[in-house]
Design an enzyme around this catalytic site. Structure first.
Site, PDB file in Angstrom:
ATOM      1  CG  ASP A  39      27.557 -65.069  42.428  1.00 38.59           C
ATOM      2  OD1 ASP A  39      27.822 -63.907  42.743  1.00 38.59           O
ATOM      3  OD2 ASP A  39      28.354 -66.034  42.602  1.00 38.59           O
ATOM      4  CB  ILE A  40      30.131 -68.451  38.981  1.00 43.07           C
ATOM      5  CG1 ILE A  40      30.530 -69.687  38.220  1.00 43.07           C
ATOM      6  CG2 ILE A  40      31.204 -68.038  39.984  1.00 43.07           C
ATOM      7  CD1 ILE A  40      31.702 -69.474  37.268  1.00 43.07           C
ATOM      8  CG  ASN A  97      30.421 -56.758  48.700  1.00 37.66           C
ATOM      9  OD1 ASN A  97      29.892 -56.469  49.770  1.00 37.66           O
ATOM     10  ND2 ASN A  97      30.361 -57.973  48.176  1.00 37.66           N
ATOM     11  CD  GLU A 105      35.457 -62.476  45.976  1.00 40.28           C
ATOM     12  OE1 GLU A 105      35.122 -63.064  44.932  1.00 40.28           O
ATOM     13  OE2 GLU A 105      35.303 -62.949  47.116  1.00 40.28           O
ATOM     14  CB  VAL A 106      34.222 -58.777  40.140  1.00 33.71           C
ATOM     15  CG1 VAL A 106      34.245 -58.444  38.654  1.00 33.71           C
ATOM     16  CG2 VAL A 106      34.372 -60.280  40.353  1.00 33.71           C
ATOM     17  CG  HIS A 110      29.083 -56.813  41.176  1.00 33.43           C
ATOM     18  ND1 HIS A 110      30.380 -56.367  41.055  1.00 33.43           N
ATOM     19  CD2 HIS A 110      29.066 -57.620  42.267  1.00 33.43           C
ATOM     20  CE1 HIS A 110      31.118 -56.889  42.023  1.00 33.43           C
ATOM     21  NE2 HIS A 110      30.340 -57.644  42.788  1.00 33.43           N
ATOM     22  CG  HIS A 112      26.189 -59.808  45.319  1.00 33.41           C
ATOM     23  ND1 HIS A 112      26.847 -61.014  45.122  1.00 33.41           N
ATOM     24  CD2 HIS A 112      27.153 -58.859  45.362  1.00 33.41           C
ATOM     25  CE1 HIS A 112      28.154 -60.781  45.054  1.00 33.41           C
ATOM     26  NE2 HIS A 112      28.369 -59.488  45.206  1.00 33.41           N
TER      27      HIS A 112
HETATM   28  P1  AMP Z   1      32.027 -59.168  44.963  1.00 33.27           P
HETATM   29  O1  AMP Z   1      32.794 -59.775  46.099  1.00 33.27           O
HETATM   30  O2  AMP Z   1      30.886 -58.311  45.405  1.00 33.27           O
HETATM   31  O3  AMP Z   1      32.935 -58.487  43.969  1.00 33.27           O
HETATM   32  O4  AMP Z   1      31.330 -60.383  44.237  1.00 33.27           O
HETATM   33  C1  AMP Z   1      31.799 -60.970  43.056  1.00 33.27           C
HETATM   34  C2  AMP Z   1      30.866 -62.114  42.732  1.00 33.27           C
HETATM   35  O5  AMP Z   1      31.113 -62.502  41.399  1.00 33.27           O
HETATM   36  C3  AMP Z   1      31.049 -63.353  43.618  1.00 33.27           C
HETATM   37  O6  AMP Z   1      29.811 -63.642  44.272  1.00 33.27           O
HETATM   38  C4  AMP Z   1      31.429 -64.444  42.612  1.00 33.27           C
HETATM   39  O7  AMP Z   1      30.860 -65.693  42.925  1.00 33.27           O
HETATM   40  C5  AMP Z   1      30.896 -63.881  41.304  1.00 33.27           C
HETATM   41  N1  AMP Z   1      31.573 -64.339  40.101  1.00 33.27           N
HETATM   42  C6  AMP Z   1      32.921 -64.386  39.895  1.00 33.27           C
HETATM   43  N2  AMP Z   1      33.166 -64.847  38.655  1.00 33.27           N
HETATM   44  C7  AMP Z   1      31.966 -65.063  38.080  1.00 33.27           C
HETATM   45  C8  AMP Z   1      31.551 -65.545  36.796  1.00 33.27           C
HETATM   46  N3  AMP Z   1      32.444 -65.903  35.848  1.00 33.27           N
HETATM   47  N4  AMP Z   1      30.224 -65.656  36.549  1.00 33.27           N
HETATM   48  C9  AMP Z   1      29.322 -65.331  37.485  1.00 33.27           C
HETATM   49  N5  AMP Z   1      29.645 -64.862  38.710  1.00 33.27           N
HETATM   50  C10 AMP Z   1      30.952 -64.741  39.001  1.00 33.27           C
END
Ligand code: AMP
Length: 123
Positions: A39-40, A97, A105-106, A110, A112
């Site tokens: 995770d970034i 999530n 967010e994405v 996925h 975590h």
């Molecule tokens: P979520 O809120 O469950 O969608 O989590 C999205 C996660 O993706 C967050 O913990 C971010 O820090 C992570 N994230 C976003 N962009 C990147 C990226 N380019 N590389 C790795 N992790 C990312």
């Protein structure tokens, strides 16, 4: 039974771009159907993301529509993370999530995996 209207997968989400290698990531491991990377913005000493290679929006989409092979690959890859990162002895946390209420967010499914330290209570 309630039928949910199908959401549309956004091909331009950041994890889709990572899968297409349009943007870099810190790869940990890859299998036929899954990818694991850092995770970034880590929230623990270990904070990795496990994603399927297939275009699934969230856990519901994945477990409803993925093939058995993809689902088994995903679960076996989770086991590899626990072993490779030596998380089992002291415990760890999985988070998936989903959607607006879930704080996703994405919009590419996925999980975590967080560990290597005592985590605060989630609720
Ligand atoms: P979520 O809120 O469950 O969608 O989590 C999205 C996660 O993706 C967050 O913990 C971010 O820090 C992570 N994230 C976003 N962009 C990147 C990226 N380019 N590389 C790795 N992790 C990312």
């Amino acid at each position: 039974m309630t039928q949910l209207s199908p959401a549309i997968y956004d091909k331009e989400n950041i994890f889709a771009k990572i899968l297409r290698k349009e943007i870099p990531c810190d790869y940990i491991l890859e299998t036929e159907h899954s990818v694991v990377f850092q995770d970034i913005s880590p929230k623990a000493k270990v904070h990795v993301l496990l994603i399927p290679k297939g275009s699934y929006i969230d856990s519901y989409d994945f477990y409803k529509n993925a093939t058995d092979v993809e689902i088994i690959d995903f679960q076996k890859t989770f086991v590899k993370i626990v072993e490779n990162k030596e998380l089992y002895e002291n415990g760890f946390r999985l988070i998936a999530n989903s959607g607006y209420y879930g704080g996703q967010e994405v919009p590419h499914f996925h999980i975590h995996v967080l560990g290597k330290q005592k985590l605060s209570a989630p609720f």
